[in-house]
Design a protein around this motif. Structure first.
Motif, PDB file in Angstrom:
ATOM      1  N   PHE A 294      -9.466   1.802   2.189  1.00  0.00           N
ATOM      2  CA  PHE A 294      -8.640   1.935   0.616  1.00  0.00           C
ATOM      3  C   PHE A 294      -9.356   0.713  -0.140  1.00  0.00           C
ATOM      4  CE2 PHE A 294      -5.485   3.501   3.656  1.00  0.00           C
ATOM      5  CZ  PHE A 294      -4.816   4.436   2.914  1.00  0.00           C
ATOM      6  N   ASN A 295      -9.728   0.989  -1.392  1.00  0.00           N
ATOM      7  CA  ASN A 295      -9.817  -0.090  -2.419  1.00  0.00           C
ATOM      8  C   ASN A 295      -8.717  -1.016  -2.582  1.00  0.00           C
ATOM      9  OD1 ASN A 295     -10.830  -1.472  -4.606  1.00  0.00           O
ATOM     10  ND2 ASN A 295     -10.662   0.139  -6.127  1.00  0.00           N
ATOM     11  N   LEU A 296      -8.662  -1.999  -2.014  1.00  0.00           N
ATOM     12  CA  LEU A 296      -7.535  -2.913  -2.159  1.00  0.00           C
ATOM     13  C   LEU A 296      -7.197  -3.538  -3.502  1.00  0.00           C
ATOM     14  CD1 LEU A 296      -7.569  -4.311   1.767  1.00  0.00           C
ATOM     15  CD2 LEU A 296      -6.244  -2.278   0.554  1.00  0.00           C
ATOM     16  N   HIS A 297      -8.370  -3.459  -4.243  1.00  0.00           N
ATOM     17  CA  HIS A 297      -8.320  -3.930  -5.552  1.00  0.00           C
ATOM     18  C   HIS A 297      -7.356  -2.989  -6.649  1.00  0.00           C
ATOM     19  CE1 HIS A 297     -10.651  -7.361  -4.599  1.00  0.00           C
ATOM     20  NE2 HIS A 297     -11.616  -6.486  -4.183  1.00  0.00           N
ATOM     21  N   SER A 298      -7.356  -1.607  -6.193  1.00  0.00           N
ATOM     22  CA  SER A 298      -6.772  -0.770  -7.169  1.00  0.00           C
ATOM     23  C   SER A 298      -5.029  -0.846  -7.212  1.00  0.00           C
ATOM     24  CB  SER A 298      -6.991   0.771  -6.295  1.00  0.00           C
ATOM     25  OG  SER A 298      -6.095   1.707  -7.123  1.00  0.00           O
ATOM     26  N   ASN A 299      -4.690  -0.689  -8.275  1.00  0.00           N
ATOM     27  CA  ASN A 299      -3.196  -0.866  -8.506  1.00  0.00           C
ATOM     28  C   ASN A 299      -2.425   0.614  -8.301  1.00  0.00           C
ATOM     29  OD1 ASN A 299      -3.232  -3.492  -9.349  1.00  0.00           O
ATOM     30  ND2 ASN A 299      -4.291  -2.857 -11.385  1.00  0.00           N
ATOM     31  N   SER A 300      -3.000   1.389  -7.338  1.00  0.00           N
ATOM     32  CA  SER A 300      -2.579   2.858  -7.218  1.00  0.00           C
ATOM     33  C   SER A 300      -1.405   2.726  -6.304  1.00  0.00           C
ATOM     34  CB  SER A 300      -3.467   3.677  -6.997  1.00  0.00           C
ATOM     35  OG  SER A 300      -2.912   4.759  -6.148  1.00  0.00           O
ATOM     36  N   ILE A 301      -0.326   3.383  -6.639  1.00  0.00           N
ATOM     37  CA  ILE A 301       0.690   3.053  -5.385  1.00  0.00           C
ATOM     38  C   ILE A 301       0.399   3.522  -4.155  1.00  0.00           C
ATOM     39  CG2 ILE A 301       1.457   5.565  -5.974  1.00  0.00           C
ATOM     40  CD1 ILE A 301       3.871   2.890  -5.096  1.00  0.00           C
ATOM     41  N   PHE A 302      -0.815   4.498  -3.977  1.00  0.00           N
ATOM     42  CA  PHE A 302      -1.314   4.909  -2.771  1.00  0.00           C
ATOM     43  C   PHE A 302      -1.888   3.812  -1.775  1.00  0.00           C
ATOM     44  CE2 PHE A 302      -1.399   8.689  -5.367  1.00  0.00           C
ATOM     45  CZ  PHE A 302      -0.504   9.258  -4.777  1.00  0.00           C
ATOM     46  N   VAL A 303      -2.319   2.681  -2.633  1.00  0.00           N
ATOM     47  CA  VAL A 303      -2.980   1.338  -2.142  1.00  0.00           C
ATOM     48  C   VAL A 303      -1.993   0.386  -2.048  1.00  0.00           C
ATOM     49  CG1 VAL A 303      -4.929  -0.021  -2.313  1.00  0.00           C
ATOM     50  CG2 VAL A 303      -5.181   2.066  -2.771  1.00  0.00           C
ATOM     51  N   LYS A 304      -1.148   0.184  -2.947  1.00  0.00           N
ATOM     52  CA  LYS A 304      -0.342  -1.103  -3.124  1.00  0.00           C
ATOM     53  C   LYS A 304       0.863  -0.890  -1.888  1.00  0.00           C
ATOM     54  CE  LYS A 304      -2.355  -3.597  -6.026  1.00  0.00           C
ATOM     55  NZ  LYS A 304      -3.244  -4.748  -5.370  1.00  0.00           N
ATOM     56  N   ASN A 305       1.515   0.452  -1.718  1.00  0.00           N
ATOM     57  CA  ASN A 305       2.510   0.502  -0.840  1.00  0.00           C
ATOM     58  C   ASN A 305       2.038   0.800   0.501  1.00  0.00           C
ATOM     59  OD1 ASN A 305       4.546   2.143   0.600  1.00  0.00           O
ATOM     60  ND2 ASN A 305       5.691   1.496  -1.354  1.00  0.00           N
ATOM     61  N   PRO A 306       2.505  -0.252   1.616  1.00  0.00           N
ATOM     62  CA  PRO A 306       1.867  -0.172   2.917  1.00  0.00           C
ATOM     63  C   PRO A 306       2.585   1.027   3.633  1.00  0.00           C
ATOM     64  CG  PRO A 306       2.854  -2.418   2.397  1.00  0.00           C
ATOM     65  CD  PRO A 306       3.158  -1.374   1.277  1.00  0.00           C
ATOM     66  N   SER A 307       3.687   1.603   3.331  1.00  0.00           N
ATOM     67  CA  SER A 307       4.345   2.813   3.906  1.00  0.00           C
ATOM     68  C   SER A 307       3.419   3.922   3.758  1.00  0.00           C
ATOM     69  CB  SER A 307       5.850   2.880   3.526  1.00  0.00           C
ATOM     70  OG  SER A 307       6.559   1.626   3.979  1.00  0.00           O
ATOM     71  N   ILE A 308       2.928   3.897   2.579  1.00  0.00           N
ATOM     72  CA  ILE A 308       2.128   5.278   1.885  1.00  0.00           C
ATOM     73  C   ILE A 308       0.457   5.033   2.574  1.00  0.00           C
ATOM     74  CG2 ILE A 308       1.171   6.277   0.225  1.00  0.00           C
ATOM     75  CD1 ILE A 308       3.342   5.482  -1.674  1.00  0.00           C
ATOM     76  N   LYS A 309       0.131   4.091   2.796  1.00  0.00           N
ATOM     77  CA  LYS A 309      -1.092   3.689   3.549  1.00  0.00           C
ATOM     78  C   LYS A 309      -0.793   4.389   4.849  1.00  0.00           C
ATOM     79  CE  LYS A 309      -2.036  -0.526   2.702  1.00  0.00           C
ATOM     80  NZ  LYS A 309      -2.787  -1.819   2.592  1.00  0.00           N
ATOM     81  N   LYS A 310       0.252   3.981   5.545  1.00  0.00           N
ATOM     82  CA  LYS A 310       0.442   4.494   6.904  1.00  0.00           C
ATOM     83  C   LYS A 310       0.659   5.873   7.097  1.00  0.00           C
ATOM     84  CE  LYS A 310       2.320   0.299   9.072  1.00  0.00           C
ATOM     85  NZ  LYS A 310       1.913  -0.564   8.269  1.00  0.00           N
TER      86      LYS A 310
ATOM     87  N   TRP B  62      -7.818   0.702   6.136  1.00  0.00           N
ATOM     88  CA  TRP B  62      -8.349   1.740   6.522  1.00  0.00           C
ATOM     89  C   TRP B  62      -7.480   3.107   6.835  1.00  0.00           C
ATOM     90  CZ3 TRP B  62     -12.717   0.424  10.492  1.00  0.00           C
ATOM     91  CH2 TRP B  62     -13.570  -0.332   9.853  1.00  0.00           C
ATOM     92  N   VAL B  63      -8.221   4.392   6.690  1.00  0.00           N
ATOM     93  CA  VAL B  63      -7.530   5.565   7.454  1.00  0.00           C
ATOM     94  C   VAL B  63      -8.660   5.323   8.778  1.00  0.00           C
ATOM     95  CG1 VAL B  63      -7.222   7.848   7.498  1.00  0.00           C
ATOM     96  CG2 VAL B  63      -6.997   6.506   5.540  1.00  0.00           C
ATOM     97  N   TYR B  64      -8.155   5.174   9.832  1.00  0.00           N
ATOM     98  CA  TYR B  64      -8.977   5.001  10.839  1.00  0.00           C
ATOM     99  C   TYR B  64      -9.586   6.413  11.499  1.00  0.00           C
ATOM    100  CZ  TYR B  64      -7.084   0.410  10.662  1.00  0.00           C
ATOM    101  OH  TYR B  64      -6.497  -0.588  10.207  1.00  0.00           O
ATOM    102  N   LEU B  65     -10.605   6.971  11.257  1.00  0.00           N
ATOM    103  CA  LEU B  65     -10.936   8.364  11.751  1.00  0.00           C
ATOM    104  C   LEU B  65     -11.542   8.490  12.941  1.00  0.00           C
ATOM    105  CD1 LEU B  65     -12.687   8.798   8.085  1.00  0.00           C
ATOM    106  CD2 LEU B  65     -10.533   9.588   8.910  1.00  0.00           C
TER     107      LEU B  65
ATOM    108  N   THR C  80     -13.682  -3.073   1.286  1.00  0.00           N
ATOM    109  CA  THR C  80     -12.307  -2.967   0.921  1.00  0.00           C
ATOM    110  C   THR C  80     -11.623  -3.796   0.275  1.00  0.00           C
ATOM    111  OG1 THR C  80     -11.297  -3.610   2.980  1.00  0.00           O
ATOM    112  CG2 THR C  80     -11.930  -1.509   2.922  1.00  0.00           C
ATOM    113  N   GLY C  81     -12.230  -5.058   0.043  1.00  0.00           N
ATOM    114  CA  GLY C  81     -11.821  -6.353  -0.314  1.00  0.00           C
ATOM    115  C   GLY C  81     -10.659  -6.927   0.336  1.00  0.00           C
ATOM    116  N   TYR C  82     -10.544  -6.503   1.717  1.00  0.00           N
ATOM    117  CA  TYR C  82      -9.416  -6.923   2.741  1.00  0.00           C
ATOM    118  C   TYR C  82      -9.837  -8.421   2.830  1.00  0.00           C
ATOM    119  CZ  TYR C  82      -6.763  -7.672   7.132  1.00  0.00           C
ATOM    120  OH  TYR C  82      -5.942  -8.136   8.057  1.00  0.00           O
TER     121      TYR C  82
END
Length: 824
Positions: free
Chosen positions: A588-604, A787-790, A747-749
């Protein structure tokens, strides 16, 4: 391969052909003999080099064993001192115990005395009370006496009044007697006497009044004195009460002292028992140390035997080398043709500068044209490189490296300590801005140098031409592994100052372009010249299997299912698989303002939505293992992790609980322009999986060369990458990807707790504690979900018949100088 004819029929008509065939056979035979001569010569030379390295290692071991022996002797002396001190302390503890018993008895006596004093004070208080009552009674009597005196004054006043009236009556009687004449003369005498009596009565009453007045004065003085006595009695009573309180405090304090003494007695008793146990343990330790000393002496003796055996083996090797060369000289054949092999890597390296490289393709080439102070062996262990031996001083931070004399760069110049210092300071240079400077940031003064505050790294010190000292700012267990990385390769200072990168590895970069490169053997390589004269490396990895099946290339590595199936379908034998310390991930590009990045539940939810097993089976042909976290399982076991198992139901539930996710926003995925890459094919599977849970994606395409640049990653919400361990060290694996100070943290983690934990973990020596620390760190990272762990990959490799020595290290690297051509 060589083929020999079994046809014994000869005719005049085929004499010419037969002669030609014999010539071909002779030439083939000469080629085979020349190849065997070359291999024999190379093997003998490399064997001699490896025996020399083993001798270096034996010398290190002897030195280390001697140091251990000396330290064990010091330890034994220290243990004896400890035992003596403990015995002395034990005796002192017994004296303390006896003294506290005496103190307890004295305290008990003090309590009894204080109780007696308290009783005496109580008696004094009672006597004071009695005196107070008596004085109060006397005071009342005196007051009554004063009242009586007042009554007497009243009576005297009556008497005075009677005397005055009597005197007046006497005067009247005298007057009346005078009137009576002679008849009243007797009455006149009586009147005179009454008068005299009245006068004396008046005089006596006056004197009595004066006396009573004086008595009243005395009574008042008495009352004043008695009042003062009363106040003193009250004051004395208060002092006595205070004295009682003091005695009570003394009693309480002594009782507390007694209790403390009891506690001290109990503690001293326990301490004495503990000291006895410590003495026993110390004596056992002393006995164990004596056994260790014996074992160390035995190890030292055996190491000396090893050294002697290696010396003998070295002599045998030298004799073998001489005999072998003489034997080979006796074998007459045509000069060996240059041996040239062809292979592929998946795509072009991003750079040929070791200080700037961070991709696998660059590493594959650079490991073969460069060498470090140390080397990483085929199984991931440290072996001698430019340094033949090394040791750490007692402070556990200062490392001394002894260089090989006569080791050369590709330009023929000898490698010296100056080149080591130059190469490391170049890597740390603020002007170069290397993404790999963190490999050496634990060296003392590295940070100041990297930030331009100093002109050299204080921790790197040249001792002489062949010795260099490197001091760390703190102990670091993975430091030696870092020195074996291609990013820490040793470059020629002389050429470097002219802007040319000259290494000292087994191969020289002869030429390169966008399609591939040619590596030629460096015959003066200190580890022994390679068996192969030339390696042609093509960057068009998509054509590798086709080329191999057409016998246009000699060996290949591969990571995907199609290549495996293509080779298997062609019934190619000798396919090998090896697990690689690496991981593939969607970051994930952790600098992004997208809801897909900012919300922990969506990343999971995205993690649960990706069918990793399908990716492994359909794209890799099973050559991989599902990732539960960042660490590959052959580095840190993942048995304790649950992971994000494929579960669209959980994914949808997580998204359903997030109202902000129900928007028209689309997830932006970064793609490479070349659709044939494995990353793009993985991305296609990921896009389809996300569509199943209602997430639509749009693609942002960039060239492969620009893919991992920050400006490219910032165009998207999600990108695909991989990381292959440089060293096999856990710190080395995590730091590049999860420490924000590193360029490769794409990712900018940035989690300060993780950064601090990683810094602490690198200093831990105990392997179990260190492993647990990294497991805890991994748990935090998984929870943060950057990340999405692959999956963790496996690498396949195969070579044409007649080619030996092809191996893939756990780091995914093929060492070309280990490859031997048995026959062509």
């Amino acid at each position: 391969m060589f083929k020999f004819s079994n046809n014994k029929k000869e005719t005049i008509s085929n004499n010419v052909e037969s002669t030609s065939g014999q010539a071909n056979k002779s030439k083939s035979y000469d080629n085979e003999i020349s190849l065997l001569k070359h291999n024999q010569n190379s093997i003998v030379n490399r064997l001699d080099s490896k025996i020399e390295e083993a001798s270096f290692a034996a010398e290190n071991l002897i030195s280390l064993t001697n140091n251990i022996s000396q330290n064990v002797e010091v330890q034994m002396g220290s243990i004896e001192k400890v035992i003596n001190e403990i015995n002395n302390y034990s005796a002192l503890a017994e004296e303390v115990f006896a003294s506290t018993e005496n103190s307890k008895q004295i305290a008990d006596q003090t309590v009894e005395i204080a109780k007696g004093g308290s009783e005496a004070v109580n008696n004094s208080i009672q006597a004071m009370k009695d005196i107070e009552e008596a004085v109060e009674g006397s005071k009342q009597v005196v007051k009554e006496l004063s009242i009586k005196a007042s009554n007497i004054n009243q009576m005297l006043a009556i008497i005075k009044d009677i005397a005055n009236h009597t005197n007046l009556l006497s005067l009247n009687a005298s007057i009346e007697a005078a009137r009576a004449g002679e008849a009243g003369r007797g009455f006149a005498v009586v009147a005179q006497e009454v008068k005299n009596l009245a006068q004396r009565s008046a005089e006596s009453a006056g004197k009595i009044a004066q006396t009573i007045e004086e008595i009243n004065v005395c009574i008042e003085d008495t009352i004043i004195a008695m009042s003062k006595s009363m106040s003193k009695v009250v004051e004395g009573t208060q002092i006595a009460n205070n004295t009682v309180e003091v005695f009570n405090n003394i009693i309480n304090a002594v009782r507390m002292t007694s209790n403390v003494t009891d506690d001290i007695n109990e503690a001293v008793s326990k301490q004495t028992n503990s000291l006895e146990e410590i003495i026993t343990s110390a004596e056992n330790m002393n006995t164990t140390s004596e056994k260790v000393m014996g074992m160390v002496e035995s190890a030292s003796l055996n190491t000396q035997y090893t050294k002697t055996s290696l010396n003998l083996l070295s002599n045998v090797s030298s004799d073998l080398k001489v005999v072998s060369h003489k034997l080979l000289d006796k074998i007459i054949c045509e000069n060996k043709e240059n041996i040239e092999l062809k292979t592929y890597i998946s795509e072009a390296p991003l750079t040929y500068d070791p200080a700037m490289a961070f991709d696998q393709q660059s590493a594959q080439i650079l490991y073969n044209i460069n060498t470090g102070l140390l080397l990483i062996g085929s199984t991931g262990e440290i072996t001698p490189g430019v340094a033949k031996s090394w040791y750490v001083e007692e402070d556990n931070t200062t490392w001394i490296f002894n260089l090989r004399k006569g080791a050369k760069f590709h330009n023929g110049k000898e490698i010296t300590s100056e080149d080591i210092k130059y190469s490391y300071e170049r890597l740390l240079s603020p002007a170069l801005k290397s993404p790999n400077s963190w490999f050496l940031d634990q060296i003392e003064g590295a940070d100041d140098f990297n930030k331009g505050r100093t002109r050299e790294v204080s921790g790197i010190r040249i001792l002489d031409r062949y010795r260099i000292s490197i001091k760390l700012s703190r102990p670091y267990s993975g430091f030696l592994l870092n020195l074996g990385q291609c990013v820490c390769s040793i470059l020629s200072k002389e050429d470097g100052q002219k802007g040319k990168l000259t290494g000292c590895g087994p191969f020289i970069m002869e030429k390169f372009d966008k399609d591939g490169c040619v590596l030629t053997a460096f015959n003066e390589y200190f580890g022994g010249s390679p068996y192969i004269d030339k390696i042609v490396v093509s960057y068009n990895g998509a054509e590798s299997v086709k080329s191999f099946l057409n016998k246009e290339c000699d060996f290949i590595t591969f990571e995907d299912k199609e290549k495996m199936e293509e080779l298997s379908s062609a019934k190619v034998s000798g396919i090998n698989l090896t697990s690689v310390m690496g991981t593939y991930y969607a970051g994930f590009n952790l600098h992004s303002n997208s809801i897909f990045v900012k919300n922990p539940s969506i990343k999971k939810a995205i993690n649960y939505a990706v069918n990793k097993k399908k990716v492994i089976n359909e794209l890799l042909g099973g050559m991989g293992e599902e990732a539960k976290g960042p660490f590959p399982p052959n580095m840190v076991s993942n048995d304790y992790l649950d992971g994000f198992n494929y579960n669209t139901k959980i994914a949808k539930e997580l998204i359903g609980k997030t109202p902000a996710a129900r928007t028209n926003e689309k997830l932006k995925i970064l793609m490479r322009e070349d659709n044939t890459t494995l990353f793009n094919r993985i991305a296609e599977y990921l896009i389809n999986d996300l569509k199943e849970i209602g997430i639509e994606c749009i693609l942002q395409r960039v060239s492969s060369g620009d893919y991992l640049k920050p400006e490219s990653i910032n165009k998207a919400d999600l990108f695909l990458s991989r990381w292959i361990s440089d060293t096999g060290d856990m710190d080395n694996f995590l730091q590049p990807m999860f420490n924000p100070s590193n360029y490769t943290d794409f990712t900018g983690y940035n989690n300060i707790d993780v950064t601090e934990a990683m810094d602490k973990a690198k200093e831990i020596i105990n392997p179990q504690k260190r492993m647990q620390m990294y497991k805890d760190i991994q748990n935090v990272i998984i929870e943060d979900t950057p990340w999405v762990y692959l999956y963790h990959p496996q690498v396949g490799y195969v070579a044409q018949k007649g080619i030996l020595g092809l191996r893939v290290s756990p780091l995914g690297i093929v060492r070309y100088d280990d490859i031997i051509v048995e026959h062509k």
